[in-house]
Design a protein around this motif. Structure first.
Motif, PDB file in Angstrom:
ATOM      1  N   HIS A 106      22.253  78.860  60.275  1.00 35.01           N
ATOM      2  CA  HIS A 106      22.357  77.333  60.445  1.00 35.01           C
ATOM      3  C   HIS A 106      21.950  76.375  59.276  1.00 35.01           C
ATOM      4  N   PRO A 107      20.685  76.781  58.538  1.00 34.74           N
ATOM      5  CA  PRO A 107      20.537  75.885  57.502  1.00 34.74           C
ATOM      6  C   PRO A 107      21.411  75.999  56.239  1.00 34.74           C
ATOM      7  N   ALA A 110      24.966  74.266  57.026  1.00 37.56           N
ATOM      8  CA  ALA A 110      24.739  72.841  56.756  1.00 37.56           C
ATOM      9  C   ALA A 110      24.666  72.415  55.553  1.00 37.56           C
ATOM     10  N   SER A 111      23.977  73.223  54.696  1.00 35.82           N
ATOM     11  CA  SER A 111      23.828  73.041  53.157  1.00 35.82           C
ATOM     12  C   SER A 111      24.930  73.035  52.440  1.00 35.82           C
ATOM     13  N   LEU A 116      21.984  69.077  55.800  1.00 37.65           N
ATOM     14  CA  LEU A 116      20.899  69.774  56.511  1.00 37.65           C
ATOM     15  C   LEU A 116      20.125  69.252  57.580  1.00 37.65           C
ATOM     16  N   SER A 119      21.658  70.238  60.702  1.00 36.47           N
ATOM     17  CA  SER A 119      22.047  71.667  61.427  1.00 36.47           C
ATOM     18  C   SER A 119      21.617  72.348  62.464  1.00 36.47           C
ATOM     19  N   THR A 120      20.700  71.676  63.320  1.00 32.48           N
ATOM     20  CA  THR A 120      20.438  72.284  64.503  1.00 32.48           C
ATOM     21  C   THR A 120      21.542  71.798  65.542  1.00 32.48           C
ATOM     22  N   LEU A 122      24.404  72.986  65.154  1.00 30.53           N
ATOM     23  CA  LEU A 122      25.455  73.901  65.291  1.00 30.53           C
ATOM     24  C   LEU A 122      24.962  74.805  66.629  1.00 30.53           C
ATOM     25  N   MET A 170      31.406  69.115  58.414  1.00 27.85           N
ATOM     26  CA  MET A 170      30.407  69.480  59.340  1.00 27.85           C
ATOM     27  C   MET A 170      30.784  69.253  60.742  1.00 27.85           C
TER      28      MET A 170
END
Length: 583
Positions: A106-107, A110-111, A116, A119-120, A122, A170
């Motif tokens: 996930h990091p 998201a990056s 970032l 990202s959580t 996701l 995103m």
């Protein structure tokens, strides 16, 4: 011995508990009529029904603790059931691998979108979508049949995975995760329901153990495979590659699965109504939105917004109101409730749900904290830190298999439940007492009993639930059981994270003060230490040691959360009735 009315009838091992074509003159209420129609399955072969295994009065006196199994009389061969289970395993494995794959990548995902900090979402969005839709699948499978609803859940997961793979922002990726979560909610639950449709209850634990093992292996391999794909050909192929796998699973299940259609779909007066009209949309909306409102603040509280924020209080209040409306809807308005509240009047059902939620919360809390512990204390890579979870995975696998064999051989399911709680308690206690920052390879294996206990509990609680309910409630009861898994996961992660955030900064401030570091300098160190782990490589030795010790103290308290969950699970198991399934 009377089962449906006050009259006594002779019973044997093939007597039907709920016969839809009874011509008895005894009157039955609507509930009894519905239970009669919901216990038969038409698969194109001779009619199958739930059977009562009833012993004589003398045998009952010799074995007063025995519980009559409401197992399906076995008309399918073990070879046929094995083929069905293999077909189900394809989807179960891929969906389970997806969960750890997202946690590992996930990091990176998201990056790609320079986002970032979110990202959580996701994996949070996946869990929340699953919790909101889980209760629907049991009732839908009663109305439309097992196979069509299972294939629909596969289709949703495939669509969600494809959307993630081609997402250009995103929010598009998160929408894909929501769709996948909605599909994933039905997979394990419907696979479990189908197994109980095909196999006698005493053998269900053995077949269910294969699902649990494959799911565990999938969760174990998903992270490394996802990381490898992200590093080589790109993270998008981790999701695009899932779509054809789920299409393959749909084809296999379409070919192998029999037509499991509940008696509610027969051509009787009730079946003439529109199937859509039978779905409790209002109850489903209130339940799903209520759970979302209650679970969402557990994930954003202390991270995106402070716990004291009015947003958190408003969400909790909204959740309570929505669940209240759900209860009113189910009691007063719903003709066919999406989840019959009368199930919660059954003590054994409540114990099963509580045990499952607590064991899940305990293990998820441990699984989140273990990699962090080794990253902080030994500065290991993410890959090595993740590998430290393998002992728990092995324990989970062994526990699930042994429990299936035990229940199949003896018929007892309470003893494994109690044992699971006790051995989990020992595991988390050892982590608190012995993991102090210098952990050798032998002591790193203390997580095995925790995984073993969860594996034992997953199988035993499933059988305990089935033994306690009327067969007509099987699908909805199992959906409720699997709903307790995402709820337990979110509660476990939220509680452990909250404890870490509360303890670690305070303990670090105290240690820095002892080193003569105070004021703005201490605040900056605490901010750096709690926001990024690579600060440990930059900090002076004495500061690094203080940070490591503070993290260890915070992790001890997070293990205390798992320990408390194990205590609750053990207490619930002790309160369960002692029962034995009879052949």
């Amino acid at each position: 011995m009377s089962l449906l009315s006050g009259s006594k009838v002779p019973l044997d091992e093939t007597t039907r508990l709920l016969h839809p074509d009874t011509s008895s003159t005894t009157s039955h209420d609507d509930d009894s009529s519905q239970s009669s129609s919901s216990s038969l399955y038409d698969n194109g072969s001779p009619t199958r029904s739930y059977g009562a295994t009833v012993k004589s009065d003398e045998e009952e006196q010799r074995e007063p603790d025995a519980v009559a199994s409401t197992a399906v009389q076995a008309e399918y061969s073990n070879g046929f059931i094995a083929r069905v289970v293999v077909a189900l395993l394809v989807g179960v494995f891929t969906a389970s691998a997806d969960a750890s794959l997202v946690i590992a990548t996930h990091p990176i995902i998201a990056s790609t979108f320079d986002d970032l900090e979110n990202s959580t979402w996701l994996f949070i969005s996946f869990l929340l979508a699953g919790a909101a839709t889980q209760a629907l699948y049991g009732k839908l499978s009663d109305i439309f049949g097992r196979k069509p609803v299972l294939l629909a859940s596969y289709g949703l997961f495939a669509i969600g995975s494809a959307l993630i793979g081609v997402g250009q922002s995103m929010w598009q990726v998160i929408v894909g995760r929501v769709i996948s979560g909605s599909g994933g909610a039905g997979m394990m639950a419907l696979a479990a329901v189908i197994i109980t449709d095909l196999a006698p209850l005493r053998d269900v634990a053995s077949w269910q153990s294969y699902l649990n093992v494959v799911a565990t292996v999938g969760r174990s391999l998903g992270g490394p495979v996802g990381g490898f794909l992200a590093d080589t050909i790109g993270w998008r192929w981790s999701f695009l590659g899932q779509a054809p796998i789920f299409l393959l699973a749909m084809v296999l299940c379409g070919i192998v699965l029999p037509k499991l259609t509940t008696g509610q779909n027969r051509d009787d007066a009730d079946a003439k109504k529109s199937r859509l009209a039978r779905i409790d949309f209002l109850g489903a909306a209130f339940l799903g939105s209520g759970l979302l409102a209650l679970l969402l603040p557990l994930k954003i509280g202390g991270q995106q917004v402070p716990w004291t924020s009015p947003v958190v209080a408003a969400l909790f209040a909204s959740g309570a109101v929505l669940l209240g409306l759900f209860m009113v809807t189910e009691i007063r308005w719903a003709k066919e409730p999406i989840f019959p509240l009368r199930l919660l009047k059954n003590r054994e059902v409540v114990i099963s749900y509580l045990t499952m939620a607590c064991q899940t919360a305990a293990q998820v809390g441990m699984m989140v904290s273990v990699p962090l512990y080794f990253q902080v204390t030994e500065r290991t890579s993410s890959t090595v830190a993740g590998a430290h979870l393998m002992p728990a995975v092995i324990g989970n696998t062994v526990g699930s298999l042994l429990t299936g064999a035990w229940i199949g051989r003896t018929g007892y399911f309470k003893a494994p439940l109690v044992f699971a709680g006790i051995i989990s308690f020992i595991s988390y206690g050892l982590l608190i007492l012995r993991w102090k920052g210098n952990t050798n390879w032998a002591e790193s294996l203390y997580i095995i009993p925790g995984g073993f206990g969860t594996g034992v509990s997953l199988n035993a609680v499933f059988v305990a639930l089935q033994a306690a309910i009327d067969p007509k409630d099987k699908a909805t009861a199992i959906s409720g059981l699997y709903l307790s898994i995402p709820i337990g996961s979110i509660l476990g992660m939220a509680a452990c994270n909250a404890v870490m955030q509360a303890i670690t900064p305070v303990d670090l401030a105290s240690r820095l003060s002892g080193l003569g570091i105070n004021g703005s300098e201490a605040e900056q160190i605490i901010k750096n230490a709690t926001s990024r782990l690579d600060y440990l490589d930059e900090a002076p030795k004495v500061v690094r040691e203080a940070i490591q010790a503070a993290y260890v103290r915070g992790l001890e308290y997070s293990h205390g959360v798992s320990l408390l969950c194990a205590v609750i699970a053990t207490t619930a198991a002790v309160c369960a009735k002692r029962g034995r399934l009879r052949r």
